[in-house]
Write a protein that holds these residues in place. Structure first.
Motif, PDB file in Angstrom:
ATOM      1  N   MET A  88      -7.965  -6.305  -2.453  1.00  0.00           N
ATOM      2  CA  MET A  88      -9.119  -6.277  -3.350  1.00  0.00           C
ATOM      3  C   MET A  88      -9.974  -7.541  -3.236  1.00  0.00           C
ATOM      4  O   MET A  88     -11.133  -7.539  -3.621  1.00  0.00           O
ATOM      5  CB  MET A  88      -8.674  -6.076  -4.799  1.00  0.00           C
ATOM      6  CG  MET A  88      -8.041  -4.711  -5.044  1.00  0.00           C
ATOM      7  SD  MET A  88      -9.020  -3.331  -4.469  1.00  0.00           S
ATOM      8  CE  MET A  88     -10.311  -3.316  -5.675  1.00  0.00           C
ATOM      9  N   LYS A  89      -9.439  -8.624  -2.680  1.00  0.00           N
ATOM     10  CA  LYS A  89     -10.215  -9.853  -2.485  1.00  0.00           C
ATOM     11  C   LYS A  89     -11.110  -9.776  -1.252  1.00  0.00           C
ATOM     12  O   LYS A  89     -12.029 -10.562  -1.107  1.00  0.00           O
ATOM     13  CB  LYS A  89      -9.279 -11.064  -2.368  1.00  0.00           C
ATOM     14  CG  LYS A  89      -8.600 -11.408  -3.672  1.00  0.00           C
ATOM     15  CD  LYS A  89      -7.660 -12.573  -3.488  1.00  0.00           C
ATOM     16  CE  LYS A  89      -6.892 -12.853  -4.770  1.00  0.00           C
ATOM     17  NZ  LYS A  89      -5.895 -13.917  -4.577  1.00  0.00           N
ATOM     18  N   VAL A  93      -2.054  -5.260  -2.876  1.00  0.00           N
ATOM     19  CA  VAL A  93      -3.289  -4.655  -3.376  1.00  0.00           C
ATOM     20  C   VAL A  93      -4.257  -5.754  -3.811  1.00  0.00           C
ATOM     21  O   VAL A  93      -5.466  -5.677  -3.562  1.00  0.00           O
ATOM     22  CB  VAL A  93      -2.981  -3.687  -4.536  1.00  0.00           C
ATOM     23  CG1 VAL A  93      -4.261  -3.163  -5.163  1.00  0.00           C
ATOM     24  CG2 VAL A  93      -2.130  -2.523  -4.049  1.00  0.00           C
ATOM     25  N   ALA A  94      -3.726  -6.807  -4.464  1.00  0.00           N
ATOM     26  CA  ALA A  94      -4.588  -7.918  -4.892  1.00  0.00           C
ATOM     27  C   ALA A  94      -5.229  -8.589  -3.681  1.00  0.00           C
ATOM     28  O   ALA A  94      -6.414  -8.951  -3.716  1.00  0.00           O
ATOM     29  CB  ALA A  94      -3.774  -8.925  -5.701  1.00  0.00           C
ATOM     30  N   LEU A 123      -2.817   1.575 -13.578  1.00  0.00           N
ATOM     31  CA  LEU A 123      -3.789   0.885 -12.723  1.00  0.00           C
ATOM     32  C   LEU A 123      -3.548  -0.619 -12.739  1.00  0.00           C
ATOM     33  O   LEU A 123      -3.652  -1.276 -11.695  1.00  0.00           O
ATOM     34  CB  LEU A 123      -5.217   1.190 -13.172  1.00  0.00           C
ATOM     35  CG  LEU A 123      -5.767   2.541 -12.753  1.00  0.00           C
ATOM     36  CD1 LEU A 123      -7.167   2.745 -13.321  1.00  0.00           C
ATOM     37  CD2 LEU A 123      -5.785   2.686 -11.256  1.00  0.00           C
ATOM     38  N   ARG A 124      -3.214  -1.187 -13.901  1.00  0.00           N
ATOM     39  CA  ARG A 124      -2.957  -2.620 -13.996  1.00  0.00           C
ATOM     40  C   ARG A 124      -1.731  -2.995 -13.147  1.00  0.00           C
ATOM     41  O   ARG A 124      -1.721  -3.996 -12.447  1.00  0.00           O
ATOM     42  CB  ARG A 124      -2.748  -2.998 -15.470  1.00  0.00           C
ATOM     43  CG  ARG A 124      -3.068  -4.437 -15.755  1.00  0.00           C
ATOM     44  CD  ARG A 124      -3.027  -4.795 -17.240  1.00  0.00           C
ATOM     45  NE  ARG A 124      -3.845  -3.924 -18.082  1.00  0.00           N
ATOM     46  CZ  ARG A 124      -3.369  -3.097 -19.026  1.00  0.00           C
ATOM     47  NH1 ARG A 124      -2.081  -3.048 -19.258  1.00  0.00           N
ATOM     48  NH2 ARG A 124      -4.177  -2.349 -19.733  1.00  0.00           N
ATOM     49  N   GLY A 164     -12.351  -4.236  -0.026  1.00  0.00           N
ATOM     50  CA  GLY A 164     -11.771  -3.966  -1.341  1.00  0.00           C
ATOM     51  C   GLY A 164     -12.804  -4.073  -2.448  1.00  0.00           C
ATOM     52  O   GLY A 164     -12.826  -3.255  -3.375  1.00  0.00           O
ATOM     53  N   GLN A 165     -13.674  -5.056  -2.364  1.00  0.00           N
ATOM     54  CA  GLN A 165     -14.718  -5.210  -3.384  1.00  0.00           C
ATOM     55  C   GLN A 165     -15.716  -4.050  -3.321  1.00  0.00           C
ATOM     56  O   GLN A 165     -16.162  -3.542  -4.351  1.00  0.00           O
ATOM     57  CB  GLN A 165     -15.433  -6.541  -3.201  1.00  0.00           C
ATOM     58  CG  GLN A 165     -14.554  -7.728  -3.539  1.00  0.00           C
ATOM     59  CD  GLN A 165     -15.208  -9.053  -3.165  1.00  0.00           C
ATOM     60  OE1 GLN A 165     -16.306  -9.082  -2.616  1.00  0.00           O
ATOM     61  NE2 GLN A 165     -14.508 -10.148  -3.460  1.00  0.00           N
ATOM     62  N   TYR A 225      -2.848  -2.939  -9.534  1.00  0.00           N
ATOM     63  CA  TYR A 225      -3.662  -4.104  -9.187  1.00  0.00           C
ATOM     64  C   TYR A 225      -2.849  -5.396  -9.173  1.00  0.00           C
ATOM     65  O   TYR A 225      -3.222  -6.363  -8.512  1.00  0.00           O
ATOM     66  CB  TYR A 225      -4.845  -4.260 -10.148  1.00  0.00           C
ATOM     67  CG  TYR A 225      -6.013  -3.377  -9.803  1.00  0.00           C
ATOM     68  CD1 TYR A 225      -6.725  -3.573  -8.631  1.00  0.00           C
ATOM     69  CD2 TYR A 225      -6.402  -2.351 -10.649  1.00  0.00           C
ATOM     70  CE1 TYR A 225      -7.798  -2.758  -8.313  1.00  0.00           C
ATOM     71  CE2 TYR A 225      -7.471  -1.535 -10.340  1.00  0.00           C
ATOM     72  CZ  TYR A 225      -8.162  -1.745  -9.172  1.00  0.00           C
ATOM     73  OH  TYR A 225      -9.213  -0.939  -8.843  1.00  0.00           O
ATOM     74  N   ASP A 226      -1.726  -5.438  -9.903  1.00  0.00           N
ATOM     75  CA  ASP A 226      -0.878  -6.634  -9.917  1.00  0.00           C
ATOM     76  C   ASP A 226      -0.018  -6.764  -8.661  1.00  0.00           C
ATOM     77  O   ASP A 226       0.535  -7.836  -8.408  1.00  0.00           O
ATOM     78  CB  ASP A 226       0.027  -6.633 -11.157  1.00  0.00           C
ATOM     79  CG  ASP A 226      -0.760  -6.897 -12.427  1.00  0.00           C
ATOM     80  OD1 ASP A 226      -1.899  -7.419 -12.309  1.00  0.00           O
ATOM     81  OD2 ASP A 226      -0.251  -6.591 -13.527  1.00  0.00           O
ATOM     82  N   ASP A 227       0.080  -5.699  -7.890  1.00  0.00           N
ATOM     83  CA  ASP A 227       0.840  -5.766  -6.631  1.00  0.00           C
ATOM     84  C   ASP A 227       0.150  -6.772  -5.696  1.00  0.00           C
ATOM     85  O   ASP A 227      -1.066  -6.739  -5.525  1.00  0.00           O
ATOM     86  CB  ASP A 227       0.861  -4.379  -5.982  1.00  0.00           C
ATOM     87  CG  ASP A 227       1.798  -4.288  -4.788  1.00  0.00           C
ATOM     88  OD1 ASP A 227       1.967  -5.304  -4.091  1.00  0.00           O
ATOM     89  OD2 ASP A 227       2.351  -3.199  -4.552  1.00  0.00           O
ATOM     90  N   SER A 258     -14.043  -1.034  -4.779  1.00  0.00           N
ATOM     91  CA  SER A 258     -13.925  -1.183  -6.230  1.00  0.00           C
ATOM     92  C   SER A 258     -15.242  -0.867  -6.922  1.00  0.00           C
ATOM     93  O   SER A 258     -15.257  -0.296  -8.024  1.00  0.00           O
ATOM     94  CB  SER A 258     -13.481  -2.602  -6.562  1.00  0.00           C
ATOM     95  OG  SER A 258     -13.398  -2.777  -7.945  1.00  0.00           O
TER      96      SER A 258
END
Length: 158
Positions: free
Chosen positions: A41-42, A37-38, A28-29, A46-47, A32-34, A50
């Motif tokens: 998620m912003k 995807v980051a 998962l980390r 995405g929020q 999320y580091d991609d 999440s």
């Protein structure tokens, strides 16, 4: 003995599952580091996803399951559009061919009709003028007199 093998197999499965469950946070980390995807998620979506994991899972399953039918429909639509465009082109070409052939036939018929009518009218003209000249010779003399008067008046004018 068989019981020991079953217990050892089930224990090995449990340890494999624990190892897989332990590697889950690293997977998962990494996800999320991609950067894409980051960036996702912003956003608000995405929020929201999440904070609602069940809904996110539902959206992911729906997206994965609907990819094939949507792809098939888009392929069908593209093939239909291409076939209708090609069919229209071939149909238009066929109609132009039929129209051109019809026009050629009509124009050939009009040309043949014109030649026949012209031939008939010329034949009638020569026939009628010969008949009139044989039965009424005064017409030719009057015509000759008028031509000779026209020539003499032209020579006087010069």
């Amino acid at each position: 003995m068989e019981m020991d093998q079953c217990n050892s197999k089930s224990k090995s499965r449990v340890t494999e599952f624990q190892q897989l469950f332990g590697s889950w946070p690293t997977l998962l980390r990494r996800l999320y580091d991609d950067p894409k995807v980051a960036q996702l998620m912003k956003t608000r979506i995405g929020q929201y996803l999440s904070s609602h994991p069940f809904f996110a899972l539902m959206v992911m399953v729906f997206g994965a399951m609907s990819a094939i039918p949507v792809g098939m429909f888009l392929s069908f639509a593209l093939v239909t559009i291409i076939m209708s465009a090609l069919g229209l082109v071939f149909f238009e070409a066929f109609l132009l061919f039929v129209g051109g052939t019809t026009l050629l036939c009509v124009l050939s018929g009009i040309a043949l009709f014109s030649v026949i009518v012209s031939f008939i009218l010329n034949a009638l003209y020569f026939t009628i003028s010969n008949i009139l000249s044989r039965y009424n010779p005064n017409l030719i003399k009057q015509h000759d007199v008028q031509e000779s008067e026209g020539k003499t008046s032209k020579t006087k004018d010069m």
